[in-house]
Scaffold this motif. Structure first.
Motif, PDB file in Angstrom:
ATOM      1  N   GLY A 135      -4.773   1.079   3.548  1.00  0.00           N
ATOM      2  CA  GLY A 135      -3.807  -0.018   3.729  1.00  0.00           C
ATOM      3  C   GLY A 135      -3.362  -0.156   5.169  1.00  0.00           C
ATOM      4  O   GLY A 135      -3.287  -1.256   5.718  1.00  0.00           O
ATOM      5  N   TYR A 179      -3.203  -6.024  -2.399  1.00  0.00           N
ATOM      6  CA  TYR A 179      -2.735  -4.811  -3.076  1.00  0.00           C
ATOM      7  C   TYR A 179      -3.786  -3.725  -2.874  1.00  0.00           C
ATOM      8  O   TYR A 179      -4.939  -3.911  -3.273  1.00  0.00           O
ATOM      9  CB  TYR A 179      -2.574  -5.062  -4.575  1.00  0.00           C
ATOM     10  CG  TYR A 179      -1.476  -6.040  -4.923  1.00  0.00           C
ATOM     11  CD1 TYR A 179      -0.213  -5.595  -5.291  1.00  0.00           C
ATOM     12  CD2 TYR A 179      -1.705  -7.411  -4.888  1.00  0.00           C
ATOM     13  CE1 TYR A 179       0.802  -6.484  -5.612  1.00  0.00           C
ATOM     14  CE2 TYR A 179      -0.700  -8.315  -5.210  1.00  0.00           C
ATOM     15  CZ  TYR A 179       0.549  -7.846  -5.574  1.00  0.00           C
ATOM     16  OH  TYR A 179       1.551  -8.727  -5.889  1.00  0.00           O
ATOM     17  N   VAL A 180      -3.391  -2.616  -2.252  1.00  0.00           N
ATOM     18  CA  VAL A 180      -4.338  -1.532  -2.005  1.00  0.00           C
ATOM     19  C   VAL A 180      -4.025  -0.389  -2.970  1.00  0.00           C
ATOM     20  O   VAL A 180      -3.148   0.433  -2.729  1.00  0.00           O
ATOM     21  CB  VAL A 180      -4.254  -1.046  -0.535  1.00  0.00           C
ATOM     22  CG1 VAL A 180      -5.368  -0.043  -0.242  1.00  0.00           C
ATOM     23  CG2 VAL A 180      -4.354  -2.227   0.428  1.00  0.00           C
ATOM     24  N   THR A 181      -4.706  -0.397  -4.117  1.00  0.00           N
ATOM     25  CA  THR A 181      -4.526   0.675  -5.108  1.00  0.00           C
ATOM     26  C   THR A 181      -5.902   1.062  -5.639  1.00  0.00           C
ATOM     27  O   THR A 181      -6.882   0.358  -5.392  1.00  0.00           O
ATOM     28  CB  THR A 181      -3.663   0.221  -6.313  1.00  0.00           C
ATOM     29  OG1 THR A 181      -4.452  -0.672  -7.120  1.00  0.00           O
ATOM     30  CG2 THR A 181      -2.381  -0.470  -5.888  1.00  0.00           C
ATOM     31  N   ASP A 182      -5.963   2.148  -6.412  1.00  0.00           N
ATOM     32  CA  ASP A 182      -7.285   2.572  -6.889  1.00  0.00           C
ATOM     33  C   ASP A 182      -7.855   1.603  -7.932  1.00  0.00           C
ATOM     34  O   ASP A 182      -7.137   0.813  -8.536  1.00  0.00           O
ATOM     35  CB  ASP A 182      -7.244   4.020  -7.387  1.00  0.00           C
ATOM     36  CG  ASP A 182      -6.495   4.180  -8.693  1.00  0.00           C
ATOM     37  OD1 ASP A 182      -6.891   3.553  -9.685  1.00  0.00           O
ATOM     38  OD2 ASP A 182      -5.510   4.958  -8.723  1.00  0.00           O
ATOM     39  N   HIS A 237      -2.650   9.988  -2.802  1.00  0.00           N
ATOM     40  CA  HIS A 237      -1.833   8.913  -2.219  1.00  0.00           C
ATOM     41  C   HIS A 237      -2.245   8.583  -0.787  1.00  0.00           C
ATOM     42  O   HIS A 237      -1.905   7.523  -0.274  1.00  0.00           O
ATOM     43  CB  HIS A 237      -0.352   9.297  -2.244  1.00  0.00           C
ATOM     44  CG  HIS A 237       0.205   9.422  -3.627  1.00  0.00           C
ATOM     45  ND1 HIS A 237       0.682  10.614  -4.119  1.00  0.00           N
ATOM     46  CD2 HIS A 237       0.335   8.519  -4.622  1.00  0.00           C
ATOM     47  CE1 HIS A 237       1.097  10.425  -5.368  1.00  0.00           C
ATOM     48  NE2 HIS A 237       0.888   9.170  -5.695  1.00  0.00           N
ATOM     49  N   PHE A 277       0.825  -1.216   0.000  1.00  0.00           N
ATOM     50  CA  PHE A 277       0.000   0.000   0.000  1.00  0.00           C
ATOM     51  C   PHE A 277       0.855   1.260   0.000  1.00  0.00           C
ATOM     52  O   PHE A 277       2.072   1.188   0.096  1.00  0.00           O
ATOM     53  CB  PHE A 277      -0.974  -0.009   1.186  1.00  0.00           C
ATOM     54  CG  PHE A 277      -0.361   0.179   2.562  1.00  0.00           C
ATOM     55  CD1 PHE A 277      -0.408   1.409   3.199  1.00  0.00           C
ATOM     56  CD2 PHE A 277       0.226  -0.885   3.225  1.00  0.00           C
ATOM     57  CE1 PHE A 277       0.127   1.577   4.471  1.00  0.00           C
ATOM     58  CE2 PHE A 277       0.765  -0.729   4.497  1.00  0.00           C
ATOM     59  CZ  PHE A 277       0.718   0.509   5.120  1.00  0.00           C
ATOM     60  N   SER A 278       0.200   2.390  -0.142  1.00  0.00           N
ATOM     61  CA  SER A 278       0.781   3.733  -0.243  1.00  0.00           C
ATOM     62  C   SER A 278       1.381   3.948  -1.626  1.00  0.00           C
ATOM     63  O   SER A 278       0.762   4.569  -2.479  1.00  0.00           O
ATOM     64  CB  SER A 278       1.805   4.024   0.861  1.00  0.00           C
ATOM     65  OG  SER A 278       2.060   5.412   0.890  1.00  0.00           O
ATOM     66  N   SER A 286      -4.744   5.250  -0.386  1.00  0.00           N
ATOM     67  CA  SER A 286      -4.103   3.942  -0.282  1.00  0.00           C
ATOM     68  C   SER A 286      -3.373   3.798   1.046  1.00  0.00           C
ATOM     69  O   SER A 286      -3.413   2.752   1.696  1.00  0.00           O
ATOM     70  CB  SER A 286      -3.109   3.768  -1.437  1.00  0.00           C
ATOM     71  OG  SER A 286      -2.370   2.596  -1.260  1.00  0.00           O
TER      72      SER A 286
END
Length: 250
Positions: free
Chosen positions: A63, A207-210, A56, A43-44, A59
């Motif tokens: 996360g 996975y922490v994304t958009d 940013h 994340f991040s 995330s």
């Protein structure tokens, strides 16, 4: 025939006060874990060749919240900040540095303006967020191995000079080698997930994304299953997507 009614349950005050006392003294107790699993949360991951912005933080906060919950439940958690410290954008920054400060090797260029907009660690400290920073360069040697493995299994096709992998049933292929011989995000993501499965021995990978990257991850996961690196019945791999921040121009 419709039946409606009420079921009345009476709780003894002693029972309720015992539960409340336990909560107040011991706090919320997580349920017992059948087995202590290892969770890797990616994340991040801001683009460190560009300015960090409010987008940013989504995330980063989502996360970190997940990590805290997993830790509270008793899992072993590895928090990873996957940053792009390799590739085209860094080449461009270095080329710009050489243009602006040709004698940068002997005279240190002023980097105040860079520091002014990139208060990286400061933001994490304010939010009490701890991360292990692991850039794409960390996986560089492993990318070579990834391409070799896919080639050995006969899963690589040539397309106008590019080396691509077509996972079955997926809308787009993965480009593992560009026509100029360079690697892509596809290659580094394959190397990263391989490292997390075989070296980190992760049971759960998140996975922490958009949400804009959901197709990308769907294809990556399909390719990894195709080559046999993990069985979804054994290892849980998830893309935890969230909404995108759009400007007025959409």
């Amino acid at each position: 025939l419709s039946l409606s009614g009420f079921i009345n349950i009476y709780l003894q005050k002693t029972f309720v006060s015992k539960q409340l006392s336990n909560l107040l003294i011991n706090g919320v107790q997580p349920p017992p874990l059948p087995s202590k699993k290892k969770v890797v949360v990616d994340f991040s991951s801001p683009n460190i060749a560009k300015e960090m912005h409010v987008g940013h933080l989504r995330s980063t906060i989502i996360g970190d919240s997940m990590c805290r919950l997993f830790e509270f439940l008793g899992y072993e958690v590895l928090r990873l900040n996957h940053v792009g410290d390799w590739g085209t954008q860094f080449g461009m920054l270095i080329a710009h540095l050489q243009d602006m400060f040709p004698d940068y090797l002997t005279v240190s260029p002023p980097i105040g303006d860079l520091q002014a907009f990139y208060k990286f660690q400061k933001i994490y400290d304010c939010l009490d967020i701890k991360l292990i920073e692991r850039g794409e360069s960390y996986y560089q040697d492993q990318m070579v191995e990834v391409v070799k493995e896919f080639e050995k299994k006969g899963l690589v096709e040539l397309d106008e000079g590019r080396k691509v992998v077509f996972p079955p049933g997926q809308p787009i292929p993965l480009t593992v080698v560009k026509s100029d011989g360079g690697y892509t995000y596809d290659t580094s993501d394959l190397a990263a997930i391989r490292q997390r499965i075989f070296e980190e021995k992760a049971d759960i990978i998140i996975y922490v994304t958009d949400s804009g990257q959901s197709t990308h991850f769907q294809v990556v996961f399909a390719a990894v299953q195709l080559i046999g690196w993990y069985d979804p019945k054994v290892i849980r791999v998830e893309h935890a997507g969230f909404g995108v921040v759009l400007g007025e121009d959409k």
